[in-house]
Write an enzyme that holds these catalytic residues in place. Sequence first.
Site, PDB file in Angstrom:
ATOM      1  N   GLU A  88      14.944  -0.833  -0.682  1.00 25.39           N
ATOM      2  CA  GLU A  88      14.409  -1.929   0.134  1.00 25.39           C
ATOM      3  C   GLU A  88      15.423  -3.060   0.224  1.00 25.39           C
ATOM      4  OE1 GLU A  88      10.756  -3.519  -1.404  1.00 25.39           O
ATOM      5  OE2 GLU A  88      10.339  -4.683   0.406  1.00 25.39           O
ATOM      6  N   HIS A  98       2.623   5.419  -3.142  1.00 25.98           N
ATOM      7  CA  HIS A  98       2.936   6.855  -3.035  1.00 25.98           C
ATOM      8  C   HIS A  98       4.241   7.103  -3.762  1.00 25.98           C
ATOM      9  CE1 HIS A  98      -0.416   7.598  -0.272  1.00 25.98           C
ATOM     10  NE2 HIS A  98      -0.241   6.319  -0.026  1.00 25.98           N
ATOM     11  N   ASP A 134       9.726  14.571   0.757  1.00 25.99           N
ATOM     12  CA  ASP A 134       9.679  15.955   1.247  1.00 25.99           C
ATOM     13  C   ASP A 134       8.369  16.170   2.010  1.00 25.99           C
ATOM     14  OD1 ASP A 134       7.571  17.210  -0.505  1.00 25.99           O
ATOM     15  OD2 ASP A 134       8.948  16.538  -2.071  1.00 25.99           O
ATOM     16  N   GLN A 194       0.848  -1.201   0.000  1.00 20.98           N
ATOM     17  CA  GLN A 194       0.000   0.000   0.000  1.00 20.98           C
ATOM     18  C   GLN A 194       0.881   1.249   0.000  1.00 20.98           C
ATOM     19  OE1 GLN A 194      -2.318  -0.735   3.579  1.00 20.98           O
ATOM     20  NE2 GLN A 194      -3.783  -1.981   2.470  1.00 20.98           N
ATOM     21  N   TRP A 195       1.918   1.211   0.786  1.00 20.60           N
ATOM     22  CA  TRP A 195       2.819   2.351   0.979  1.00 20.60           C
ATOM     23  C   TRP A 195       3.500   2.758  -0.333  1.00 20.60           C
ATOM     24  CZ3 TRP A 195       4.916   2.762   6.444  1.00 20.60           C
ATOM     25  CH2 TRP A 195       5.727   3.876   6.610  1.00 20.60           C
ATOM     26  N   ARG A 246      -3.340   8.270   4.546  1.00 18.07           N
ATOM     27  CA  ARG A 246      -3.114   7.047   5.325  1.00 18.07           C
ATOM     28  C   ARG A 246      -3.432   7.178   6.810  1.00 18.07           C
ATOM     29  NH1 ARG A 246      -3.483   3.159   1.549  1.00 18.07           N
ATOM     30  NH2 ARG A 246      -2.190   3.704  -0.236  1.00 18.07           N
ATOM     31  N   ARG A 262      12.360 -17.588  -2.100  1.00 13.24           N
ATOM     32  CA  ARG A 262      11.477 -16.687  -1.343  1.00 13.24           C
ATOM     33  C   ARG A 262      10.048 -16.603  -1.875  1.00 13.24           C
ATOM     34  NH1 ARG A 262      12.886 -10.722  -3.777  1.00 13.24           N
ATOM     35  NH2 ARG A 262      12.892 -11.379  -5.923  1.00 13.24           N
ATOM     36  N   ARG A 309      16.724 -11.177  -2.997  1.00 15.75           N
ATOM     37  CA  ARG A 309      17.559 -11.914  -3.961  1.00 15.75           C
ATOM     38  C   ARG A 309      18.960 -12.044  -3.402  1.00 15.75           C
ATOM     39  NH1 ARG A 309      17.587  -9.164  -9.619  1.00 15.75           N
ATOM     40  NH2 ARG A 309      18.335 -11.219 -10.219  1.00 15.75           N
TER      41      ARG A 309
HETATM   42  C1  LIG Z   1      -8.042   4.120   1.589  1.00 14.54           C
HETATM   43  C2  LIG Z   1      -7.334   3.820   0.298  1.00 14.54           C
HETATM   44  C3  LIG Z   1      -7.751   2.764  -0.488  1.00 14.54           C
HETATM   45  C4  LIG Z   1      -7.077   2.463  -1.692  1.00 14.54           C
HETATM   46  N1  LIG Z   1      -7.501   1.416  -2.440  1.00 14.54           N
HETATM   47  C5  LIG Z   1      -6.840   1.085  -3.575  1.00 14.54           C
HETATM   48  C6  LIG Z   1      -7.236  -0.046  -4.370  1.00 14.54           C
HETATM   49  O1  LIG Z   1      -8.181  -0.739  -4.050  1.00 14.54           O
HETATM   50  N2  LIG Z   1      -6.529  -0.328  -5.498  1.00 14.54           N
HETATM   51  C7  LIG Z   1      -5.465   0.441  -5.891  1.00 14.54           C
HETATM   52  O2  LIG Z   1      -4.859   0.139  -6.924  1.00 14.54           O
HETATM   53  N3  LIG Z   1      -5.076   1.510  -5.167  1.00 14.54           N
HETATM   54  C8  LIG Z   1      -5.717   1.853  -4.026  1.00 14.54           C
HETATM   55  N4  LIG Z   1      -5.298   2.936  -3.286  1.00 14.54           N
HETATM   56  C9  LIG Z   1      -4.133   3.705  -3.738  1.00 14.54           C
HETATM   57  C10 LIG Z   1      -4.543   5.069  -4.366  1.00 14.54           C
HETATM   58  O3  LIG Z   1      -5.290   4.873  -5.550  1.00 14.54           O
HETATM   59  C11 LIG Z   1      -3.289   5.915  -4.657  1.00 14.54           C
HETATM   60  O4  LIG Z   1      -2.481   5.215  -5.597  1.00 14.54           O
HETATM   61  C12 LIG Z   1      -2.453   6.166  -3.430  1.00 14.54           C
HETATM   62  O5  LIG Z   1      -3.252   6.640  -2.373  1.00 14.54           O
HETATM   63  C13 LIG Z   1      -1.370   7.184  -3.738  1.00 14.54           C
HETATM   64  O6  LIG Z   1      -1.981   8.422  -3.963  1.00 14.54           O
HETATM   65  P1  LIG Z   1      -1.366   9.487  -4.951  1.00 14.54           P
HETATM   66  O7  LIG Z   1      -1.258   8.944  -6.322  1.00 14.54           O
HETATM   67  O8  LIG Z   1      -2.172  10.745  -4.780  1.00 14.54           O
HETATM   68  O9  LIG Z   1       0.075   9.706  -4.284  1.00 14.54           O
HETATM   69  P2  LIG Z   1       1.514   9.935  -4.968  1.00 14.54           P
HETATM   70  O10 LIG Z   1       1.898   8.807  -5.825  1.00 14.54           O
HETATM   71  O11 LIG Z   1       2.425  10.289  -3.820  1.00 14.54           O
HETATM   72  O12 LIG Z   1       1.318  11.162  -5.850  1.00 14.54           O
HETATM   73  C14 LIG Z   1       1.069  12.456  -5.285  1.00 14.54           C
HETATM   74  C15 LIG Z   1       0.419  13.301  -6.352  1.00 14.54           C
HETATM   75  O13 LIG Z   1       1.366  13.497  -7.395  1.00 14.54           O
HETATM   76  C16 LIG Z   1       0.713  13.444  -8.648  1.00 14.54           C
HETATM   77  N5  LIG Z   1       1.300  12.335  -9.432  1.00 14.54           N
HETATM   78  C17 LIG Z   1       2.214  11.417  -9.011  1.00 14.54           C
HETATM   79  N6  LIG Z   1       2.570  10.605  -9.997  1.00 14.54           N
HETATM   80  C18 LIG Z   1       1.851  10.987 -11.072  1.00 14.54           C
HETATM   81  C19 LIG Z   1       1.760  10.523 -12.400  1.00 14.54           C
HETATM   82  N7  LIG Z   1       2.494   9.516 -12.855  1.00 14.54           N
HETATM   83  N8  LIG Z   1       0.904  11.142 -13.231  1.00 14.54           N
HETATM   84  C20 LIG Z   1       0.162  12.176 -12.803  1.00 14.54           C
HETATM   85  N9  LIG Z   1       0.189  12.677 -11.572  1.00 14.54           N
HETATM   86  C21 LIG Z   1       1.033  12.090 -10.712  1.00 14.54           C
HETATM   87  C22 LIG Z   1      -0.765  13.262  -8.380  1.00 14.54           C
HETATM   88  O14 LIG Z   1      -1.362  14.529  -8.307  1.00 14.54           O
HETATM   89  C23 LIG Z   1      -0.792  12.653  -6.998  1.00 14.54           C
HETATM   90  O15 LIG Z   1      -1.973  12.934  -6.283  1.00 14.54           O
HETATM   91  C24 LIG Z   1      -5.970   3.252  -2.097  1.00 14.54           C
HETATM   92  C25 LIG Z   1      -5.568   4.321  -1.297  1.00 14.54           C
HETATM   93  C26 LIG Z   1      -6.222   4.614  -0.120  1.00 14.54           C
HETATM   94  C27 LIG Z   1      -5.729   5.778   0.733  1.00 14.54           C
END
Ligand SMILES: Cc1cc2nc3c(=O)[nH]c(=O)nc-3n(C[C@H](O)[C@H](O)[C@H](O)COP(=O)(O)OP(=O)(O)OC[C@H]3O[C@@H](n4cnc5c(N)ncnc54)[C@H](O)[C@@H]3O)c2cc1C
Length: 280
Positions: free
Chosen positions: A100, A93, A189, A89-90, A200, A173, A104
């Site tokens: 990590e 972002h 940042d 999940q982490w 989260r 593994r 391997r």
């Molecule tokens: C409660 C919860 C449930 C979730 N359930 C699911 C699930 O069922 N399945 C699943 O697949 N995911 C799931 N997610 C993940 C979610 O869809 C997001 O991928 C995750 O929260 C990261 O958010 P983000 O993309 O805004 O963050 P980041 O990746 O940190 O990005 C931050 C911001 O940067 C911009 N950005 C970053 N990269 C790009 C890019 N390549 N193109 C355009 N803009 C970009 C966007 O504005 C984004 O909001 C879940 C998340 C939460 C919190």
Amino acid sequence: MGHCVVPEAEAILDKEFPVLDKGFIRLVDYMGGDERVVQSARVSYGEGTKSYREDAGLIDYLLRNSHTSPFEQIVLTFHVKLPIFVARQWVRHRTARLNEISGRYSVMKDDFYVPAPSDVSLQSEDNKQGRSAEALEAGAAEKIRAAFAEGQKAAYAAYTNFVDEGIARELARINLPLSLYTEWYWQIDLHNLFHFLQLRMDAHSQKEIRLYSEVMFEITKKVAPRCCESFERHILGGVRFSGEELAEIKRRLGGADAAGGLSGKALARFEEKLKQGRQI
Ligand SMILES: Cc1cc2nc3c(=O)[nH]c(=O)nc-3n(C[C@H](O)[C@H](O)[C@H](O)COP(=O)(O)OP(=O)(O)OC[C@H]3O[C@@H](n4cnc5c(N)ncnc54)[C@H](O)[C@@H]3O)c2cc1C
């Protein structure tokens, strides 16, 4: 104006903050603090240093008005030990940098997450992505925990057998479960960390990643307390209303009958939002 030293952050550098049964977070390093946000914002306004009160006001203004780039001037590096299902999940972002442990290269440690009895619950009936708020009764929870531990033990025994037989570690593994702990260095940042924390620390997030986020927020408060205070005031405790929801709020504040504006699912969603938000 040189390197920012924040005594409260220095005091916790390298200290392990426990999370879950075997995990932890520690602050490896930081760059900048509240002062750096103020300095970088003032550079863009062409202004110099001001009083402590004015600095706190400026941080609050920047955060309230989504003037986000000065918050990118603060960078934090964490060392985190976390179960792989939390890491899955982490890692969504994308605005962080991470390294990590390599399964391997290294032999994975015999460290698996087993939820505490109070965290063993049935599937939630109203939330397809969550668990019920009520834990199973103690005996039933212990049975589930024992079954988790048994499966983990068997998977780890098979893994060590493969390794002992000389099978490549990258293959040995592959049957290890998501409950296995991994470790990484994670650098981000403050602007993007706030985004991570907003998502989260929310009640909709899975409890395990929420616990990590809460600990990380406490650590971040040591580095940039005033930024965190503004984040808590303006973002963390808040919800976003749509245009039609805002109209509903105005209608209600105007003394109109609560019924009659939004209806059906839109009304239910709106009522749900009114109940949301963290206690601050
Ligand atoms: C409660 C919860 C449930 C979730 N359930 C699911 C699930 O069922 N399945 C699943 O697949 N995911 C799931 N997610 C993940 C979610 O869809 C997001 O991928 C995750 O929260 C990261 O958010 P983000 O993309 O805004 O963050 P980041 O990746 O940190 O990005 C931050 C911001 O940067 C911009 N950005 C970053 N990269 C790009 C890019 N390549 N193109 C355009 N803009 C970009 C966007 O504005 C984004 O909001 C879940 C998340 C939460 C919190």
